[in-house]
Design a protein around this motif. Sequence first.
Motif, PDB file in Angstrom:
ATOM      1  N   GLY A 255       0.282  -1.356   0.165  1.00  0.00           N
ATOM      2  CA  GLY A 255       0.292  -0.069   0.167  1.00  0.00           C
ATOM      3  C   GLY A 255       1.120   1.564   0.491  1.00  0.00           C
ATOM      4  N   VAL A 256       0.707   2.210   0.151  1.00  0.00           N
ATOM      5  CA  VAL A 256       0.785   3.778   0.404  1.00  0.00           C
ATOM      6  C   VAL A 256       0.696   4.232   2.062  1.00  0.00           C
ATOM      7  CG1 VAL A 256       0.544   4.152  -2.105  1.00  0.00           C
ATOM      8  CG2 VAL A 256      -0.890   4.514  -0.044  1.00  0.00           C
ATOM      9  N   LYS A 257       1.765   4.939   2.173  1.00  0.00           N
ATOM     10  CA  LYS A 257       1.349   5.676   3.298  1.00  0.00           C
ATOM     11  C   LYS A 257       1.670   7.166   2.944  1.00  0.00           C
ATOM     12  CE  LYS A 257       4.798   3.398   6.217  1.00  0.00           C
ATOM     13  NZ  LYS A 257       5.728   3.120   6.114  1.00  0.00           N
ATOM     14  N   ILE A 258       0.680   7.591   4.063  1.00  0.00           N
ATOM     15  CA  ILE A 258      -0.955   8.576   3.405  1.00  0.00           C
ATOM     16  C   ILE A 258       0.060   9.438   4.535  1.00  0.00           C
ATOM     17  CG2 ILE A 258      -2.731   9.974   3.563  1.00  0.00           C
ATOM     18  CD1 ILE A 258      -2.892   7.524   1.683  1.00  0.00           C
ATOM     19  N   ALA A 259      -0.119  11.107   4.436  1.00  0.00           N
ATOM     20  CA  ALA A 259       0.995  12.215   4.668  1.00  0.00           C
ATOM     21  C   ALA A 259      -0.363  12.279   6.175  1.00  0.00           C
ATOM     22  CB  ALA A 259       1.131  13.247   4.380  1.00  0.00           C
ATOM     23  N   ASP A 260      -1.683  12.559   6.413  1.00  0.00           N
ATOM     24  CA  ASP A 260      -2.117  13.255   6.981  1.00  0.00           C
ATOM     25  C   ASP A 260      -3.968  12.220   6.707  1.00  0.00           C
ATOM     26  OD1 ASP A 260      -3.540  15.095   5.139  1.00  0.00           O
ATOM     27  OD2 ASP A 260      -1.712  16.370   5.707  1.00  0.00           O
ATOM     28  N   LEU A 264      -6.089  10.896   4.343  1.00  0.00           N
ATOM     29  CA  LEU A 264      -6.680   9.275   4.091  1.00  0.00           C
ATOM     30  C   LEU A 264      -7.373   9.789   3.827  1.00  0.00           C
ATOM     31  CD1 LEU A 264      -6.235   6.887   5.622  1.00  0.00           C
ATOM     32  CD2 LEU A 264      -6.509   7.780   7.536  1.00  0.00           C
ATOM     33  N   LEU A 268      -9.774   7.940   0.707  1.00  0.00           N
ATOM     34  CA  LEU A 268     -11.152   6.483   1.577  1.00  0.00           C
ATOM     35  C   LEU A 268     -11.966   6.741   0.291  1.00  0.00           C
ATOM     36  CD1 LEU A 268     -10.555   5.744   4.996  1.00  0.00           C
ATOM     37  CD2 LEU A 268     -10.159   4.272   3.174  1.00  0.00           C
TER      38      LEU A 268
ATOM     39  N   PHE B 264      -9.467  -0.532  10.172  1.00  0.00           N
ATOM     40  CA  PHE B 264      -8.980   0.178  10.103  1.00  0.00           C
ATOM     41  C   PHE B 264      -8.303  -0.177  12.017  1.00  0.00           C
ATOM     42  CE2 PHE B 264     -12.209   3.110   9.124  1.00  0.00           C
ATOM     43  CZ  PHE B 264     -11.085   4.137   8.416  1.00  0.00           C
ATOM     44  N   VAL B 285      -7.001  -0.102   6.503  1.00  0.00           N
ATOM     45  CA  VAL B 285      -6.127   1.008   7.297  1.00  0.00           C
ATOM     46  C   VAL B 285      -5.440   0.899   8.848  1.00  0.00           C
ATOM     47  CG1 VAL B 285      -6.301   3.384   8.077  1.00  0.00           C
ATOM     48  CG2 VAL B 285      -7.929   2.510   6.213  1.00  0.00           C
ATOM     49  N   ILE B 287      -2.893   2.584  10.935  1.00  0.00           N
ATOM     50  CA  ILE B 287      -2.397   3.589  11.315  1.00  0.00           C
ATOM     51  C   ILE B 287      -1.160   4.057  12.676  1.00  0.00           C
ATOM     52  CG2 ILE B 287      -3.042   5.861  13.488  1.00  0.00           C
ATOM     53  CD1 ILE B 287      -5.951   5.826  11.688  1.00  0.00           C
ATOM     54  N   GLY B 302      -1.823   3.767   4.804  1.00  0.00           N
ATOM     55  CA  GLY B 302      -1.039   3.561   6.384  1.00  0.00           C
ATOM     56  C   GLY B 302      -0.856   5.430   6.556  1.00  0.00           C
ATOM     57  N   LEU B 303      -1.254   5.149   7.524  1.00  0.00           N
ATOM     58  CA  LEU B 303      -0.786   6.674   8.437  1.00  0.00           C
ATOM     59  C   LEU B 303       0.716   6.188   9.506  1.00  0.00           C
ATOM     60  CD1 LEU B 303      -1.543   9.972   8.584  1.00  0.00           C
ATOM     61  CD2 LEU B 303      -3.594   9.378   9.465  1.00  0.00           C
ATOM     62  N   VAL B 304       2.067   7.173   9.459  1.00  0.00           N
ATOM     63  CA  VAL B 304       2.683   7.004  10.750  1.00  0.00           C
ATOM     64  C   VAL B 304       2.167   8.114  11.709  1.00  0.00           C
ATOM     65  CG1 VAL B 304       4.885   7.011  11.009  1.00  0.00           C
ATOM     66  CG2 VAL B 304       3.988   5.911   9.390  1.00  0.00           C
TER      67      VAL B 304
END
Lengths: 275, 324
Positions: A255-260, A264, A268, B264, B285, B287, B302-304
């Motif tokens: 998948g991809v990493k999302i900034a904020d 997101l 979605l 999630f 998803v 987090i 993915g949300l870091v």
Amino acid sequence: MKVLVALKRVADPDNANKVKIPADGSKIDTTGLEWKPNPFDEYALETALRLTENGKTPKVRAGEVVVVTFGPPETETTLRSALATGADRAIRVNATDEQLDGMTVALGLKKLVETEQPDLVLVGKQAVDGDTNQVAQLLAELLDWPQATFAATIREEAGGLVVGREVDDGVLSVRLKFPAVVSVDLRIVAPRSVFSLHTDPAHKYNEGVRFAPLPAIMQARKKPLETKQLADVAPGARAKVTYVSFEAPPKRKAGVKIADVDALLDKLKNEAKAL
Amino acid sequence: MANVLVLAEISGGKVKKTTHSAVTFARKAAALLGGSYSILALGSDVSAVLGELAALGADKVLVAEAPTLEHYLAEHYAPVVAAAAGSFRVLVATASAFGKDLLPRVAARLDAGYAADVTELLSEGTSLRYKRPMFAGNAFGICRIESAVEVVSVRQSAFTAAEPTGSSSPVERLAVPAAGAGASRIEWVNLEQVKNERPELTEARVVVSGGRALKEQFYELLNPFADVLGAAIGASRAACDNGYCAPDLQVGQTGKVVAPALYFAVGISGAIQHLAGMKSSKIIVAINKDGDAPIFQVADYGLVGDLFKVLPELTTKLRALKDA
């Protein structure tokens, strides 16, 4: 109380994602993975020890714990470590891994139960390699004994047990009279999950399973370990479930990493259309 | 006879949705075998659910009623189910706590092979093949069963719930055979049911699961988030073991297996055992504050970040989006 505990070794469950399926799908290759005790079976052993002691004096057995495994000679390691942890005696039923399936093991256990006459047979609810979850139930039916699967709590009372079973919508309690078969779930090793008649109801165990101190490991070498042959305990057993082939699971694309959060929600809503 | 028998799961006077997944399997199996399927209902009085079961397109609805069947106990149910299943090729139920507890006992009674937690039905000619996960879902085995009756439990998330066909299948009453000695040594005491106003975890379209990182704020943070999504709440083993949430929320190899449209994973690192229970979700998803957590390898998005900041923000913005 006399308890018979069945133990299985499995390929390291914490590295189960490293199993390989050859291109021809002929097997599940666990080469390179260490053998480990099946976690649920370790919990079954801990449960057996708690049921045969006063929690304050865990070195003294009030009763007997006999551990059993089915497999080649190297599975004796599993038994020796159970003996070091506190089991009294061990039995290995000599067999190759290929000869064994749930029904064969249940038939073999039935024969051992007839000889050993335990009050209770304890097993883990499932082996985390085959993930079938069946031996307790099969054995209980073969013996015409009551069963309590997925035990999260056990309280001994005169002549039997009250078992809290983890079911889909809560905890279901059943009362069993000996002899009986119980399979244990994860939370059976919580500090206040298991009480024998000898243990103070206010007692708190350490979380998880106990470890063998070094002197016990030395002493365990002198504890009795008997070997039997599969053909003697489960004559004529034949697997009724045959595996035709094996497959690797479908791979999820990375998948991809999302900034904020805003990004997101945008993904979605507009890309995945999941909102 | 190459027919299929579905064992209905009835609890609190209702047909559980697990039954409908087993019916979906039965429809496929009956089609492959060129036979039909029937549904078996057990209880002290199942009259309230017969209408619903009869509408599922079965050849027959078989009913076994006795006072001893009021509460489910395998020792009492197995002889009845085994007697009923003897004339069928396949016996199926869903791999819920009920199915997993009962079916192996029935299989032993029938001297039958048992395939657990089947995710796909295949065939070779008129011989059925069952695909099932092993090693926490890191491998799949395809097996056949070599016994007169084939006993199968199916994974609920892999078979969509069957819709009613509008049929009204005939009802046939079965004699209840005597239970064995084992049944006289077990007694149902009580069910401490976890009250849950949310959708069933195994049936929800959206699942939000929390991990150990949520600590004592598990519900405080997840409840409003789940509310705005109409989601079920799940959890990692670590969150359950630490007492942050109820054990029946556990998703994983040994907990519940879910495959919602949207999942999630909040503060969940993604141990193999957890992945086994949610990897088939459509959109995942994650987090998590640790960008290297294994959960990101299966997550679509993915949300870091710090979930204690991200989750309230996400909840508020989702609510605004829904209200807009």
